[in-house]
Motif scaffolding. Structure first.
Motif, short mmCIF file in Angstrom:
data_model
loop_
_atom_site.label_atom_id
_atom_site.label_comp_id
_atom_site.label_asym_id
_atom_site.label_seq_id
_atom_site.Cartn_x
_atom_site.Cartn_y
_atom_site.Cartn_z
N PRO A 26 -51.57 6.69 -36.83
CA PRO A 26 -50.48 7.16 -35.96
C PRO A 26 -49.93 6.06 -35.05
CG PRO A 26 -52.28 8.73 -35.95
CD PRO A 26 -52.77 7.55 -36.70
N ARG A 32 -46.00 5.21 -34.42
CA ARG A 32 -45.39 5.23 -33.08
C ARG A 32 -44.69 3.88 -32.82
NH1 ARG A 32 -46.13 7.24 -27.71
NH2 ARG A 32 -47.96 8.50 -28.11
N VAL A 50 -40.70 8.48 -29.02
CA VAL A 50 -41.65 9.52 -29.42
C VAL A 50 -41.81 10.49 -28.24
CG1 VAL A 50 -44.04 10.00 -30.10
CG2 VAL A 50 -42.84 8.00 -31.03
N LEU A 78 -46.72 13.62 -29.67
CA LEU A 78 -47.62 13.10 -30.71
C LEU A 78 -48.98 13.74 -30.53
CD1 LEU A 78 -48.01 9.40 -31.88
CD2 LEU A 78 -49.99 10.93 -31.68
N CYS A 92 -51.42 14.21 -38.08
CA CYS A 92 -50.62 13.80 -36.92
C CYS A 92 -49.26 14.50 -36.96
CB CYS A 92 -50.44 12.28 -36.93
SG CYS A 92 -49.43 11.70 -35.57
N ILE A 110 -45.52 14.49 -35.04
CA ILE A 110 -44.67 13.69 -34.14
C ILE A 110 -43.29 14.34 -34.05
CG2 ILE A 110 -43.37 11.51 -34.01
CD1 ILE A 110 -45.85 10.04 -34.96
#
Lengths: 70, 520
Positions: B473, B477, B487, B490, B507, B509
């Motif tokens: 992740p 990001r 972002v 998250l 994950c 987002i």
């Protein structure tokens, strides 16, 4: 040649396979630019120049035609 | 008899002669034991090719012979798998299929009626004429069709299509690719349906009256320095004068352009023994040449074949049809904006969004997936618009980015980023930036994540095995931020994979790309 020089040369030789691998990878990266250049050339000649018309309907028509031709 | 036939494959005497395999009198496959098999007690075990396996359930008479048919190694009734019926390697219309020289299932010429053969010849002739008159290149007959015409006076029995090549005057790969784009555009304008296989070859799809589609490959050939390259993957020494000016050959009553020196071309392709039939022939291309061709011309459709197999195979039915939990989560935040599902897969979420009243576009690079969504779309009377995007191709990405930049909408991508290689992922951020910056929509992402002490590391495969990989992740990001995105949300926690099976780290987002004039 001194012992020190011989050791240095041997170290260099041992590192050669790794250097060749790295060079091969870098060459391959450069080869891949050919497709990027071709794609950009295609976009500029087939899409951007006609899009200069800036007419909304015309733009939609040009985009559709370009998509069909991919 | 000197062979054993089982579910595992064929146990044969070790040998380097090519052999033919028939089921119930129909040719299905050719092989060379020592090349294709592995030593085992009693000989060499040659496994059944993966493409044949789905057809190997039932009973049938298997016959293994040498290429002349004179020597029979096996000829007996066998039962394979757990099926009850007769073994039949056929397509949906019942046409007999066999494994071609590149390992795909195709319909061999021997199992093609005369009227259809005539359609293939006439279609090939029309392709050559269109390439010359509209594509601006002179194509010549090559590969199996050339070999058949010269050696046997007709198409090879086990061949399945016709191959054309043209000799490009260019010596820079970028110019060669640009030329190929121009050719495909001209051929589409002439009404041809086609697939782009690399920067230098396209497949023309010739529909036949029996419902089948014949593939006519159009390959570029070119010289760079002293090396001659010809797609597929050939490279070596062949002077320009061996190709042009063309000679003429006759094939099934049609005249075709051929290389000036067919003997030199066939020796280049098949080696000096080309006059001796070997249906199991495999190319031994110089690795350096393959590496150069891969670097120059390929990379945007890696794994496309595997995804097509997935979408056309049985495994796809294990993907649930109901909306995913991530789909529900994202949909609650959509508001009135239209949604673009990138990497829509089976369309399970895109179709549900449409049912919920959203305007939805489903984009994917697999034609197998897109066809599945179209079918489900029709059956459910929904209006999801379906289109192909190839994120590995800059043209395709920029074209969709330009189109999407014109109207506000959200981007939705579940289990997409784990399917993309680095260049395609970079272009996905380019698409998001182009598509979301002007309109204010959001990017909703879900993917199988890397979590310390919980999962394997970055790049570890998740289901379907090998086609989706775990992603860190933090790198996602960082990539979003680097491309100008923000972002907003998250989380990493337990979730589901593509089949809704438990995944210990998924994950989620949500991100947006501020308009250039907006203060970030």
């Amino acid at each position: 040649m001194s012992t020190h020089d011989v050791k240095h040369r041997l170290r260099q030789l041992r590192g050669l396979p790794e250097r060749v691998r790295a060079l091969e990878a870098e060459v391959q990266e450069n080869r891949q630019l050919n497709r990027r250049i071709a794609e950009l050339t295609d976009i500029v000649t087939e899409l951007l120049i006609p899009l200069e018309a800036r007419d909304r309907d015309k733009v939609a028509e040009i985009l559709e035609r370009y998509k069909q031709g991919l | 008899m000197t062979a054993v036939v089982s579910d595992d494959g064929l146990l044969l005497p070790a040998g380097s002669r090519p052999l033919l395999v028939e089921i119930d009198g129909h040719y299905v496959w050719s092989l060379t034991p020592v090349r294709d098999g592995r030593p085992q007690s009693g000989g060499v075990l040659v496994p059944w090719p993966g493409v044949l396996r789905p057809y190997l359930a039932g009973r049938g008479r298997v016959r293994i012979t040498d290429t002349t048919g004179a020597e029979v190694l096996y000829d007996d009734e066998v039962g394979l798998g757990d099926g009850e019926g007769r073994l039949a390697v056929v397509d949906k219309a019942g046409n007999r299929l066999s494994v071609d020289k590149v390992g795909h299932l195709a319909r061999s010429f021997a199992d093609t009626g005369e009227a259809i053969q005539e359609e293939i010849m006439a279609g090939t002739r029309r392709a050559i004429d269109d390439l010359r008159d509209h594509g601006g290149v002179d194509a010549y007959l090559n590969y199996g069709a050339l070999l058949g015409a010269i050696r046997e006076g007709g198409m090879l029995k086990h061949d399945s299509d016709t191959d054309l090549c043209y000799l490009s005057p260019h010596t820079s790969p970028a110019d060669i690719i640009t030329e190929s784009y121009r050719i495909s555009r001209a051929m589409r304008d002439r009404g041809w349906r086609l697939l782009r296989m690399s920067g230098g070859d396209i497949k023309l799809l010739l529909p036949l009256s029996d419902g089948r589609v014949c593939h006519i490959d159009v390959f570029v050939a070119f010289h760079i320095g002293d090396t001659f390259f010809q797609l597929g993957n050939r490279s070596g020494t062949l002077p320009r004068e061996a190709i042009v000016p063309f000679s003429t050959i006759e094939l099934h009553g049609h005249e075709f352009p051929a290389p000036r020196d067919p003997d030199a071309m066939l020796s280049f392709l098949y080696g000096p023994e080309w006059r001796t039939p070997d249906p199991s022939f495999r190319y031994a291309d110089p690795p350096a040449g393959v590496r150069r061709l891969d670097g120059w011309l390929r990379g945007f459709r890696a794994e496309m074949g595997s995804w097509t197999e997935f979408f056309n195979g049985a495994r796809v039915s294990a993907v649930p049809r109901k909306v995913s939990s991530f789909g529900r989560w994202a949909e609650s935040q959509f508001g009135d904006l239209p949604v673009v599902d990138v990497g829509a897969g089976t369309g399970r979420d895109a179709l549900w969004f449409s049912r919920r009243g959203h305007a939805v576009q489903a984009l994917d690079f697999s034609r197998g997936g897109l066809n599945l969504i179209r079918r489900r779309n029709r059956r459910s009377s929904l209006s999801v618009s379906v289109d192909q995007i190839i994120l590995g191709e800059l043209r395709s990405t920029l074209m969709h980015g330009t189109r999407l930049a014109r109207d506000p909408h959200h981007l939705y991508a579940r289990h997409l980023v784990g399917c993309l290689d680095e260049p395609a992922l970079d272009q996905f951020w380019l698409l998001a930036r182009m598509a979301l910056r002007p309109g204010g929509g959001r990017l909703f992402l879900e993917f199988s994540a890397v979590a310390d002490g919980v999962t394997a590391g970055s790049g570890a495969p998740v289901e379907p095995y090998g086609l989706v990989r775990r992603v860190d992740p933090a790198t996602i990001r960082e990539a979003i931020t680097r491309s100008g995105g923000v972002v907003e949300h998250l989380t990493v926690g337990p979730g589901e994979d593509m089949f809704d099976l438990p995944d210990p780290a998924v994950c989620r987002i949500r991100a947006h790309w501020p308009h250039p004039k907006e203060k970030r």
